[in-house]
Design a protein around this motif. Structure first.
Motif, mmCIF file in Angstrom:
data_model
loop_
_atom_site.group_PDB
_atom_site.id
_atom_site.type_symbol
_atom_site.label_atom_id
_atom_site.label_comp_id
_atom_site.label_asym_id
_atom_site.label_seq_id
_atom_site.Cartn_x
_atom_site.Cartn_y
_atom_site.Cartn_z
ATOM 1 N N ASP A 48 3.878 -3.303 -8.431
ATOM 2 C CA ASP A 48 3.888 -1.858 -8.207
ATOM 3 C C ASP A 48 3.398 -1.473 -6.807
ATOM 4 N N ASP A 49 3.248 -2.439 -5.961
ATOM 5 C CA ASP A 49 2.736 -2.278 -4.592
ATOM 6 C C ASP A 49 3.924 -2.202 -3.628
ATOM 7 N N PRO A 50 4.101 -1.103 -2.888
ATOM 8 C CA PRO A 50 5.252 -0.985 -1.992
ATOM 9 C C PRO A 50 5.279 -2.022 -0.870
ATOM 10 N N ALA A 51 4.162 -2.710 -0.611
ATOM 11 C CA ALA A 51 4.135 -3.754 0.419
ATOM 12 C C ALA A 51 4.543 -5.122 -0.129
ATOM 13 N N SER A 52 4.743 -5.231 -1.430
ATOM 14 C CA SER A 52 5.044 -6.513 -2.069
ATOM 15 C C SER A 52 6.538 -6.837 -2.029
ATOM 16 N N HIS A 53 6.851 -8.112 -1.921
ATOM 17 C CA HIS A 53 8.248 -8.554 -1.986
ATOM 18 C C HIS A 53 8.857 -8.266 -3.355
ATOM 19 N N SER A 54 8.034 -8.098 -4.371
ATOM 20 C CA SER A 54 8.545 -7.884 -5.729
ATOM 21 C C SER A 54 8.709 -6.399 -6.074
ATOM 22 N N PHE A 55 8.375 -5.509 -5.183
ATOM 23 C CA PHE A 55 8.369 -4.068 -5.457
ATOM 24 C C PHE A 55 9.720 -3.551 -5.939
ATOM 25 N N ARG A 56 10.797 -4.039 -5.378
ATOM 26 C CA ARG A 56 12.137 -3.557 -5.745
ATOM 27 C C ARG A 56 12.798 -4.420 -6.822
ATOM 28 N N GLY A 57 12.012 -5.303 -7.429
ATOM 29 C CA GLY A 57 12.549 -6.131 -8.503
ATOM 30 C C GLY A 57 12.828 -7.555 -8.062
ATOM 31 N N GLN A 58 13.252 -8.343 -9.028
ATOM 32 C CA GLN A 58 13.487 -9.760 -8.792
ATOM 33 C C GLN A 58 14.796 -10.003 -8.051
ATOM 34 N N THR A 59 14.723 -10.879 -7.059
ATOM 35 C CA THR A 59 15.892 -11.322 -6.296
ATOM 36 C C THR A 59 15.849 -12.848 -6.228
ATOM 37 N N GLN A 60 16.875 -13.438 -5.666
ATOM 38 C CA GLN A 60 16.875 -14.892 -5.491
ATOM 39 C C GLN A 60 15.710 -15.312 -4.600
ATOM 40 N N ARG A 61 15.422 -14.529 -3.575
ATOM 41 C CA ARG A 61 14.354 -14.872 -2.623
ATOM 42 C C ARG A 61 12.972 -14.850 -3.272
ATOM 43 N N SER A 165 -15.841 -9.805 1.917
ATOM 44 C CA SER A 165 -15.634 -8.385 2.178
ATOM 45 C C SER A 165 -14.166 -8.080 1.887
ATOM 46 N N ALA A 166 -13.888 -6.831 1.569
ATOM 47 C CA ALA A 166 -12.522 -6.381 1.311
ATOM 48 C C ALA A 166 -12.134 -5.382 2.389
ATOM 49 N N THR A 167 -10.924 -5.530 2.906
ATOM 50 C CA THR A 167 -10.423 -4.637 3.941
ATOM 51 C C THR A 167 -8.976 -4.274 3.636
ATOM 52 N N ALA A 168 -8.411 -3.436 4.469
ATOM 53 C CA ALA A 168 -6.985 -3.126 4.377
ATOM 54 C C ALA A 168 -6.197 -4.367 4.780
ATOM 55 N N ARG A 169 -5.004 -4.500 4.218
ATOM 56 C CA ARG A 169 -4.161 -5.651 4.538
ATOM 57 C C ARG A 169 -3.585 -5.535 5.942
ATOM 58 N N ILE A 170 -3.150 -6.650 6.475
ATOM 59 C CA ILE A 170 -2.646 -6.738 7.839
ATOM 60 C C ILE A 170 -1.124 -6.841 7.827
ATOM 61 N N GLY A 171 -0.471 -6.173 8.763
ATOM 62 C CA GLY A 171 0.961 -6.356 8.979
ATOM 63 C C GLY A 171 1.863 -5.743 7.931
ATOM 64 N N SER A 173 3.670 -2.183 6.388
ATOM 65 C CA SER A 173 3.985 -0.817 6.811
ATOM 66 C C SER A 173 3.741 0.183 5.686
ATOM 67 N N GLN A 174 3.745 -0.280 4.442
ATOM 68 C CA GLN A 174 3.452 0.581 3.300
ATOM 69 C C GLN A 174 2.244 0.006 2.565
ATOM 70 N N GLY A 175 1.525 0.838 1.867
ATOM 71 C CA GLY A 175 0.351 0.377 1.144
ATOM 72 C C GLY A 175 -0.774 -0.060 2.068
ATOM 73 N N LYS A 176 -0.796 0.499 3.269
ATOM 74 C CA LYS A 176 -1.784 0.107 4.283
ATOM 75 C C LYS A 176 -3.228 0.345 3.841
ATOM 76 N N ALA A 177 -3.463 1.365 3.073
ATOM 77 C CA ALA A 177 -4.837 1.717 2.705
ATOM 78 C C ALA A 177 -5.391 0.873 1.558
ATOM 79 N N THR A 178 -4.549 0.101 0.921
ATOM 80 C CA THR A 178 -4.999 -0.719 -0.200
ATOM 81 C C THR A 178 -5.934 -1.807 0.314
ATOM 82 N N MET A 179 -7.119 -1.863 -0.238
ATOM 83 C CA MET A 179 -8.167 -2.789 0.220
ATOM 84 C C MET A 179 -8.062 -4.120 -0.514
ATOM 85 N N TRP A 180 -6.943 -4.810 -0.327
ATOM 86 C CA TRP A 180 -6.685 -6.066 -1.035
ATOM 87 C C TRP A 180 -6.639 -7.269 -0.101
ATOM 88 N N ARG A 181 -7.252 -7.158 1.049
ATOM 89 C CA ARG A 181 -7.436 -8.313 1.931
ATOM 90 C C ARG A 181 -8.890 -8.742 1.750
#
Length: 185
Positions: A48-61, A165-171, A173-181
């Motif tokens: 459910d994270d817009p920065a995740s490769h899985s956000f738009r569903g399952q693909t071959q990749r 420590s937890a910080t915002a993720r790097i690199g 473009s979406q979900g920048k404020a999520t403190m999952w780094r």
């Protein structure tokens, strides 16, 4: 890499990526060529994270992200770098933890051969692409079971609880404020 190996149990990875990511700090990643690194930086990604490769569903990749937990999900980025993640959560839910950085504990000479003799030791594995280069991880490793006693890579438990420590993720473009780094402190 056959024999008695007290690796991380699959049940450890059967939780959410944000729960697993900080607990991977201090864990060891063992390569069949003798290189061992201690993970010191991670990032969590969920479906459910817009920065995740899985956000738009399952693909071959990204199909490995939707499979069983505890597997290596490797992808190519910017047309030049490999990045490695460990899948988490239940089958059918696309989630993983990106291994952003580590410290070399064994196999330093081999890592220097791969990364370059002039690279400072602290810069050998302090980024996801650098880490993959140091460990020679590439697309052929996508889908490797890290909880198995056989294979090119295995994950071992951390020896002590790591302060982090937890910080915002790097690199991203979406979900920048999520403190999952998560970083060892």
């Amino acid at each position: 890499m056959v024999g008695a190996f007290a690796g991380v149990k699959r049940s450890f990875f059967e939780r959410s990526a944000p729960a697993v990511a900080p607990e991977l700090l201090g864990a060891r990643l063992f390569a069949s060529d003798g290189v061992v690194v201690r993970i010191n930086e991670t990032e969590a990604y969920t479906q459910d994270d817009p920065a995740s490769h899985s956000f738009r569903g399952q693909t071959q990749r990204n199909a490995v992200m939707f499979g069983p937990p505890g597997y290596l999900y490797v992808y190519f980025i910017y047309g030049m770098h490999w990045c490695a993640n460990i899948t988490t959560g239940p089958v059918g839910e696309g989630a993983a933890v990106l291994i952003r950085g580590a410290i070399v504990e064994a196999g330093l000479d081999l890592v220097r051969t791969r990364r370059g003799a002039r690279v400072r030791e602290r810069d050998l594995t302090n980024g996801p692409a650098k880490l993959c280069q140091a460990l020679a991880i590439n697309g052929t490793h996508n889908g490797i079971d890290l909880c198995s006693s056989a294979g090119d890579f295995r994950i071992g438990p951390r020896r002590t609880t790591a302060a982090f420590s937890a910080t915002a993720r790097i690199g991203v473009s979406q979900g920048k404020a999520t403190m999952w780094r998560f970083l060892e402190t």
